[in-house]
Design an enzyme around this catalytic site. Structure first.
Site, PDB file in Angstrom:
ATOM      1  CB  CYS A   2      -0.908   0.010   1.222  1.00 24.83           C
ATOM      2  SG  CYS A   2      -1.903  -1.486   1.397  1.00 24.83           S
ATOM      3  NE  ARG A  27       4.402   1.762  -1.514  1.00 22.96           N
ATOM      4  CZ  ARG A  27       5.581   1.199  -1.315  1.00 22.96           C
ATOM      5  NH1 ARG A  27       6.602   1.527  -2.079  1.00 22.96           N
ATOM      6  NH2 ARG A  27       5.768   0.323  -0.350  1.00 22.96           N
ATOM      7  CD1 TRP A  74      -2.388  -4.843  -4.855  1.00 23.65           C
ATOM      8  CD2 TRP A  74      -1.830  -6.023  -3.042  1.00 23.65           C
ATOM      9  NE1 TRP A  74      -2.231  -6.159  -5.242  1.00 23.65           N
ATOM     10  CE2 TRP A  74      -1.886  -6.906  -4.145  1.00 23.65           C
ATOM     11  CE3 TRP A  74      -1.507  -6.548  -1.786  1.00 23.65           C
ATOM     12  CZ2 TRP A  74      -1.627  -8.263  -4.037  1.00 23.65           C
ATOM     13  CZ3 TRP A  74      -1.246  -7.907  -1.679  1.00 23.65           C
ATOM     14  CH2 TRP A  74      -1.308  -8.746  -2.793  1.00 23.65           C
ATOM     15  CG  ASN A 100       2.788  -0.932   3.033  1.00 25.32           C
ATOM     16  OD1 ASN A 100       2.257  -1.946   2.597  1.00 25.32           O
ATOM     17  ND2 ASN A 100       3.975  -0.515   2.626  1.00 25.32           N
ATOM     18  N   GLY A 101       1.245  -3.294   5.236  1.00 27.10           N
ATOM     19  CA  GLY A 101       1.809  -4.502   5.817  1.00 27.10           C
ATOM     20  C   GLY A 101       0.718  -5.475   6.233  1.00 27.10           C
ATOM     21  CD  GLU A 486      10.918  -9.734 -17.234  1.00 22.91           C
ATOM     22  OE1 GLU A 486      10.499  -8.571 -17.084  1.00 22.91           O
ATOM     23  OE2 GLU A 486      10.820 -10.601 -16.347  1.00 22.91           O
ATOM     24  CE  LYS A 490       7.594  -6.809 -17.109  1.00 26.56           C
ATOM     25  NZ  LYS A 490       8.134  -7.841 -16.401  1.00 26.56           N
ATOM     26  CD  GLU A 493       4.542  -8.487 -14.459  1.00 27.19           C
ATOM     27  OE1 GLU A 493       4.923  -8.432 -13.283  1.00 27.19           O
ATOM     28  OE2 GLU A 493       5.182  -7.983 -15.408  1.00 27.19           O
ATOM     29  CG  HIS A 509      11.098 -33.081 -23.322  1.00 24.88           C
ATOM     30  ND1 HIS A 509      11.371 -34.423 -23.315  1.00 24.88           N
ATOM     31  CD2 HIS A 509      12.173 -32.479 -23.886  1.00 24.88           C
ATOM     32  CE1 HIS A 509      12.570 -34.630 -23.832  1.00 24.88           C
ATOM     33  NE2 HIS A 509      13.072 -33.467 -24.198  1.00 24.88           N
ATOM     34  CE  LYS A 608       8.088  -0.854 -10.186  1.00 22.01           C
ATOM     35  NZ  LYS A 608       8.258  -1.455 -11.516  1.00 22.01           N
TER      36      LYS A 608
END
Length: 613
Positions: A2, A27, A74, A100-101, A486, A490, A493, A509, A608
């Site tokens: 947050c 955030r 968040w 935040n936490g 990566e 992306k 996301e 495979h 983030k």
């Protein structure tokens, strides 16, 4: 996860809070709220983005105030709605708190408080904390309010950054942190407090970063810091290196596309000052400080999460290739919950853009407890991971606001290349001519990234063709494999398309069963080692009517005749492939997401900096 912001001074606080929340919205953006303290508390909160809160407040009869706190959330405990949005109030309505936490022992605390008559209005762990502070303050025989906060936090298990105000103390702002970041801005007759420096840079360059287990007692003119154990500390004031323009969009539609196009500069800044041109060597303080350790390593363990873990995979190839040191790459979230074999002969490289990633911090603490040396790679000066590390390197990517990491990844890889060259040279595993070739090549990479960015218009065409696809497969070999991972991340996301990255040789495979005319397959197909093998993989895809998008070396006529679409990047040493081949995959993900109507800077369910488990 947050974002928190607070202010005490002489200015009208609401515009400061709203502007700060907008700069912290990366955030978290499930809900937002503010508490303003005048003669009483005015609390406004709303599910949705900061703009929804701003619209809501515009219809209210709000009076001005010069002290206040704000929060953008968040969601962890409790679904995103008005009721669970911060700030949360004490039962008597006099205390407002933002957090935040995660309070891990909130359940037992809540049960105890309910037995004392406390009634809760939300589903959050945060509300339990503000009720606990109230309970202690009312029942602990005339103690100071900041002492009640300190006593409450000493009972908390978990992570927090909190800011608290009380109607009986209109000239007091209290902040505290444990496992979540907090920075205090110092002005003339005013103070600011926030999750990071972005909301502060417009007003002051002088800041104090709180350490874990510290409490800040703030009024207009004075800042007092003490530990949770009630030991007074002397604030260490630092000057911010961030500039305001670096956290603005600068004419771009989104932060993500701005940050993609900033990569020539961010890679250059990550190299600048670290190459000694005269003797063709790499000079990094973190290497020099622990040179004997680096020279005698039995093993390197790299820990990270998400994109940083992918950079760590590149690091594995680099250190084994250039420095001949065995490497293990671990998800920090798994490393911390195993009983890993780590000792004094090991060096742990912890990679994090924010420097606040909770799982990576926990992995560091575990490794330190077993005697390992910690080397941090981080983008944020003053963050927790650099402070917890024995040595390290900053990446100098500059502020990255888009939630999906782009320039931070290439900056991390750049730092890893420099470190691997430096160690390989000192160990004698890299001949002088190879060192010279690599350093000369590295200095050309910023201009080659600029060249790779010229494919933007072509990539828009490819994105239009595949924007409605439901699945993607990304394939790569050697240094191209982490790039494939990566690239797939992306796309997942920001566009919400299912995508998987695989070593190209693993396709047969299992994943080959998925390939048909509806399946786009992105292949890292540069003309380096295993090129012929990659050509064979492409033939296997084509035989099953899959659509091939190849990232190929400029001028490769074979690939032009084989793949359905070819995105060319400049020729480079194989070691540098992740710095170039990643760029078109970032652009592809960006344009597909935009065409699908997705919010690329604030993708759903993500934030983030993951500062909670």
């Amino acid at each position: 996860m947050c974002g928190i912001v607070g202010y005490i001074g002489q200015r009208d606080v609401f515009p400061i809070l709203i502007k700060g929340l907008k700069r912290l919205e990366y955030r978290g953006y499930d809900s937002a709220g503010v508490a303003l303290l005048n003669d009483s508390l005015q609390v406004y909160k709303k599910a949705g983005k900061v703009s929804d809160l701003e619209d809501f407040v515009a219809s209210q009869n709000m009076t001005s105030a010069t002290i206040g706190i704000g929060h953008t959330r968040w969601a962890t405990h409790g679904e995103p709605n008005d009721r669970n949005a911060h700030p949360h109030l004490s039962q008597d309505g006099k205390i407002a708190l933002i957090h935040n936490g995660i309070i891990e022992n909130y359940g037992s605390l809540k049960t105890e408080l309910e037995s004392r008559g406390h009634v809760f209005k939300s589903d959050t762990d945060t509300e339990v904390l503000v009720h606990l502070i109230e309970d202690i303050y009312h029942n602990a025989n005339g103690i100071a309010f900041e002492e009640a906060v300190r006593m409450a936090l000493s009972q908390v298990v978990g992570a927090y950054a909190v800011v608290i105000i009380h109607t009986d103390f209109p000239d007091l702002l209290i902040g505290a942190r444990k496992g979540s970041p907090m920075v205090i801005g110092i002005g003339e007759g005013e103070h600011y407090i926030a999750s990071d420096a972005a909301p502060l840079i417009e007003y002051t360059r002088n800041v104090v970063y709180l350490n874990d287990g510290e409490l800040a007692i703030i009024d207009h003119n004075e800042l007092t810091i003490k530990t949770i154990d009630n030991v007074i500390k002397t604030p260490y004031i630092q000057e911010l290196e961030m500039h305001l323009e670096s956290i603005e969009k600068g004419g771009y539609e989104h932060f993500m596309i701005k940050e993609i196009f900033e990569q020539p500069r961010s890679v250059y800044d990550s190299i600048r000052g670290r190459i000694n041109v005269m003797d063709q060597s790499v000079e990094m303080a973190g290497i020099k400080q622990y040179e004997n350790k680096w020279m005698n390593l039995k093993r390197i363990i790299i820990v990270g999460c998400g994109t940083s873990w992918h950079a760590g995979l590149v690091g594995e190839y680099l250190f084994e290739d250039l420095a001949r040191i065995p490497v293990e790459v671990e998800y920090a979230s798994e490393f911390r919950y195993r009983n890993p074999v780590v000792g004094e002969d090991d060096l742990v490289i912890a990679i994090s853009q924010s420097g606040e990633t909770a799982d990576t911090l926990a992995a560091i603490e575990l490794a330190k407890s077993k005697g390992a040396t910690i080397f941090g790679i981080c983008n944020v000066v003053g963050a927790s991971i650099p402070r917890a590390s024995d040595a390290g390197a900053y990446t100098h990517a500059g502020p990255e606001i888009g939630v999906a990491s782009t320039k931070a990844f290439t900056a991390q890889v750049t730092a890893l290349i420099l470190i691997a060259i430096a160690v390989g040279q000192r160990k004698g595993s890299l001949p002088k001519d190879r060192v010279r070739t690599l350093l000369n090549e590295l200095e050309t990479i910023p201009s080659k990234i600029e060249k790779a960015l010229e494919s933007n218009d072509l990539i828009k065409v490819i994105a239009q063709e595949f924007k409605d696809s439901r699945n993607f497969l990304y394939l790569g070999r050697n240094y191209g494999f982490p790039v494939a991972l990566e690239g797939a991340l992306k796309l997942k996301e920001i566009s919400y398309i299912h995508a998987e990255g695989y070593p190209a040789a693993e396709m047969k495979h299992g994943p080959i069963a998925l390939i048909d005319e509806e399946m786009p397959v992105v292949v890292i197909a540069t003309n380096h080692s295993n090129y012929e093998k990659v050509l064979s993989n492409i033939q296997e895809v084509k035989a099953r009517k899959g659509k091939v998008i190849a990232v190929a070396t400029e001028g490769d006529t074979i690939m032009r005749n084989m793949a359905d679409y070819v995105i060319e990047i400049p020729d480079c040493d194989e070691v540098m492939i992740p710095l170039l081949a990643t760029v078109p995959l970032q652009l592809l993900s960006y344009h597909i997401a935009v065409m699908r109507g997705c919010n690329v800077d604030q993708p759903r369910n993500l934030a983030k900096s993951v500062t909670v488990e």
